[in-house]
Design a protein around this motif. Structure first.
Motif, PDB file in Angstrom:
ATOM      1  N   ILE A 135       0.831  -1.205   0.000  1.00 23.68           N
ATOM      2  CA  ILE A 135       0.000   0.000   0.000  1.00 23.68           C
ATOM      3  C   ILE A 135       0.867   1.258   0.000  1.00 23.68           C
ATOM      4  N   LYS A 136       1.938   1.243   0.788  1.00 27.03           N
ATOM      5  CA  LYS A 136       2.810   2.417   0.861  1.00 27.03           C
ATOM      6  C   LYS A 136       3.439   2.733  -0.499  1.00 27.03           C
ATOM      7  N   ILE A 137       3.997   1.681  -1.130  1.00 26.07           N
ATOM      8  CA  ILE A 137       4.630   1.867  -2.442  1.00 26.07           C
ATOM      9  C   ILE A 137       3.587   2.350  -3.452  1.00 26.07           C
ATOM     10  N   SER A 138       2.401   1.729  -3.408  1.00 30.55           N
ATOM     11  CA  SER A 138       1.346   2.105  -4.359  1.00 30.55           C
ATOM     12  C   SER A 138       0.961   3.564  -4.186  1.00 30.55           C
ATOM     13  N   LEU A 139       0.722   3.960  -2.936  1.00 32.42           N
ATOM     14  CA  LEU A 139       0.274   5.328  -2.681  1.00 32.42           C
ATOM     15  C   LEU A 139       1.291   6.345  -3.174  1.00 32.42           C
ATOM     16  N   ALA A 140       2.551   6.143  -2.770  1.00 33.79           N
ATOM     17  CA  ALA A 140       3.592   7.073  -3.192  1.00 33.79           C
ATOM     18  C   ALA A 140       3.691   7.085  -4.718  1.00 33.79           C
ATOM     19  N   GLY A 141       3.680   5.892  -5.310  1.00 36.56           N
ATOM     20  CA  GLY A 141       3.814   5.791  -6.762  1.00 36.56           C
ATOM     21  C   GLY A 141       2.668   6.461  -7.490  1.00 36.56           C
ATOM     22  N   ILE A 142       1.444   6.249  -6.997  1.00 31.69           N
ATOM     23  CA  ILE A 142       0.272   6.786  -7.685  1.00 31.69           C
ATOM     24  C   ILE A 142       0.241   8.315  -7.593  1.00 31.69           C
ATOM     25  N   ILE A 143       0.520   8.843  -6.391  1.00 39.57           N
ATOM     26  CA  ILE A 143       0.482  10.309  -6.233  1.00 39.57           C
ATOM     27  C   ILE A 143       1.526  10.976  -7.141  1.00 39.57           C
ATOM     28  N   LEU A 144       2.752  10.420  -7.128  1.00 41.35           N
ATOM     29  CA  LEU A 144       3.777  11.018  -7.973  1.00 41.35           C
ATOM     30  C   LEU A 144       3.480  10.808  -9.462  1.00 41.35           C
ATOM     31  N   SER A 145       2.880   9.652  -9.808  1.00 38.51           N
ATOM     32  CA  SER A 145       2.503   9.412 -11.207  1.00 38.51           C
ATOM     33  C   SER A 145       1.504  10.453 -11.682  1.00 38.51           C
ATOM     34  N   LEU A 146       0.559  10.791 -10.795  1.00 37.61           N
ATOM     35  CA  LEU A 146      -0.436  11.797 -11.159  1.00 37.61           C
ATOM     36  C   LEU A 146       0.254  13.129 -11.449  1.00 37.61           C
ATOM     37  N   LEU A 147       1.251  13.469 -10.624  1.00 41.15           N
ATOM     38  CA  LEU A 147       1.985  14.719 -10.838  1.00 41.15           C
ATOM     39  C   LEU A 147       2.730  14.698 -12.160  1.00 41.15           C
ATOM     40  N   VAL A 148       3.483  13.615 -12.380  1.00 40.32           N
ATOM     41  CA  VAL A 148       4.235  13.491 -13.633  1.00 40.32           C
ATOM     42  C   VAL A 148       3.273  13.529 -14.821  1.00 40.32           C
ATOM     43  N   GLY A 149       2.147  12.807 -14.669  1.00 41.93           N
ATOM     44  CA  GLY A 149       1.165  12.779 -15.745  1.00 41.93           C
ATOM     45  C   GLY A 149       0.605  14.160 -16.029  1.00 41.93           C
ATOM     46  N   LEU A 150       0.335  14.908 -14.965  1.00 44.63           N
ATOM     47  CA  LEU A 150      -0.222  16.251 -15.121  1.00 44.63           C
ATOM     48  C   LEU A 150       0.764  17.150 -15.871  1.00 44.63           C
TER      49      LEU A 150
END
Lengths: 219, 224
Positions: A21-36
């Motif tokens: 869950i920790k890896i997923s959360l960090a990864g998803i939040i940063l992915s959203l930023l990179v994606g944006l």
């Protein structure tokens, strides 16, 4: 299958689930930023950066996460970029997820009709206001189902971080199979824990998709 | 001139070995893709059958396969099924079974989507022209369905090729594992080998998947 063994394994899998869950959360939040960032760069046709974003997206979408992870974890330290396992796992997840999120958001931004922007400008809005109040909300509504699908996809992809000995769910199961040979129990717990994490997320995703479809009909 | 480490790729038969590993990767992908397209088409047609039990079964299968990480499925077959029923499956057959099960679910959903997306008036108009059920399917529905399917199913091929990299974790010697072996065998002479070899594997995957996904993207735009 023995219940005693399942109970004995429970705390280990809880630990593993927390890592997942920790890896997923960090990864998803940063992915959203990179994606944006990548989708904005493409939307506004920023020279040079736009080509870089395009190249990154192609590179990231056409290679498996396991290979990206190995390159980051084993390859990059050779040129002095040495990070911990956790950072490498998140970096690989963001490298992969950033491009998927960028594609989802870009298609959302492109789905907003030009007339919306033109009307907003003619009302006297500046570029920032047009994006903030007119384009962004509509674009995200269109992109949300794809973004939600990417979230599920990225959580699933975290399973490969076990390959660099990061103790996520997959690693716990692999470890227990190797040590105790209680294969059925370990695999049962593995499936249950992934269902516990992924089922709510994917139900939420399909709920969001339905809501957005209703919203679209009202327009 | 100082050795950059890049030459590890071209020492002896290293590069040839990497390509052999890539061939193993592609073999598994292509066999699974072929089987998935066959079973997926059948599964997709099965999903359009209006029977509660059939639909419940299809829904359960599709969603279980979709929600589990492919690595978990791989473990379930390679360690679980073999243990449960006391049969011996090689990593190779486990990989084919898992990727076919997964590909069938994904392809089935694409086929179902394509069939459902054909509007009702197509069936009705064809029937009004006096076509039989078989003729309607053969001349009206099938051509449109296939056309809608081509781009997404080519995309599925790249997804399956990428997912094949997971078989490294259950111990198959494919391109990534071969890379590891080359790095380990040359650790003394080439301390920076990991960078170049994993870089090369990265590029190889890209060279395989990029043309396929570009083609899919182009077809999608053309036929929208």
């Amino acid at each position: 299958m023995s219940v005693d063994i399942l109970l004995e394994y429970l705390p280990l899998f809880v630990q593993g689930a927390l890592v997942t869950i920790k890896i997923s959360l960090a990864g998803i939040i940063l992915s959203l930023l990179v994606g944006l960032v990548c989708s904005y760069v493409q939307y506004y046709r920023v020279p040079v950066l736009r080509q870089i974003a395009k190249g990154y997206i192609e590179l990231s979408r056409n290679t498996p996460m396991l290979v990206q992870l190995f390159f980051i974890y084993f390859g990059l330290p050779k040129i002095g970029l040495s990070w911990s396992r956790e950072v490498c796992a998140v970096a690989a997840l963001v490298f992969l997820g950033g491009s998927y999120m960028a594609e989802a958001m870009r298609s959302g931004l492109e789905a907003v009709d030009v007339i919306q922007t033109e009307s907003a400008i003619s009302l006297g809005m500046n570029r920032f206001q047009v994006m903030r109040f007119v384009v962004f909300p509509q674009a995200m509504a269109v992109a949300l189902p794809a973004i939600a699908a990417n979230v599920v996809f990225l959580i699933k992809e975290t399973s490969v971080v076990s390959a660099i000995a990061l103790a996520d769910l997959m690693y716990v199961a692999k470890d227990l199979i190797g040590n105790d040979y209680n294969t059925s129990e370990a695999l049962f717990m593995l499936v249950v824990f992934y269902l516990l994490i992924l089922l709510p997320v994917s139900l939420l995703a399909s709920y969001a998709e339905r809501r957005i479809r209703y919203a679209g009909y009202g327009a | 001139m100082q050795d950059t480490g890049l030459s590890i790729l071209f020492r002896g038969i290293n590069f040839l070995r990497l390509l052999q590993g890539l061939w193993v990767t592609l073999q598994i992908s292509l066999i699974s893709v072929g089987l998935s397209f066959i079973f997926g088409t059948l599964f997709g047609m099965l999903m359009t059958v209006k029977n509660r039990f059939v639909q419940a079964f299809c829904w359960l299968y599709l969603n279980f396969i979709r929600i589990m990480p492919q690595l978990v499925l791989l473990f379930l077959v390679y360690f679980g099924v073999t243990r449960q029923w006391q049969i011996s499956l090689s990593a190779w057959s486990s990989a084919i079974i898992v990727f076919t099960l997964w590909g069938t679910a994904e392809m089935g959903d694409l086929v179902r989507g394509a069939i459902v997306s054909i509007p009702n008036h197509q069936y009705e108009s064809a029937a009004a022209l006096g076509m039989t059920k078989q003729q309607i399917f053969r001349f009206v529905i099938l051509p449109q369905t296939v056309r809608r399917l081509i781009a997404p199913s080519i995309n599925l091929i790249t997804r399956m090729i990428k997912t094949t990299s997971l078989v490294e974790i259950i111990g198959m010697v494919e391109v990534l594992k071969t890379g590891q072996q080359i790095i380990d065998a040359n650790r003394m002479q080439y301390p920076t080998g990991a960078l170049w070899v994993y870089g090369a594997v990265f590029v190889l995957y890209f060279l395989v998947c990029w043309p396929i996904s570009t083609l899919a993207g182009r077809l999608e735009r053309k036929w929208r």
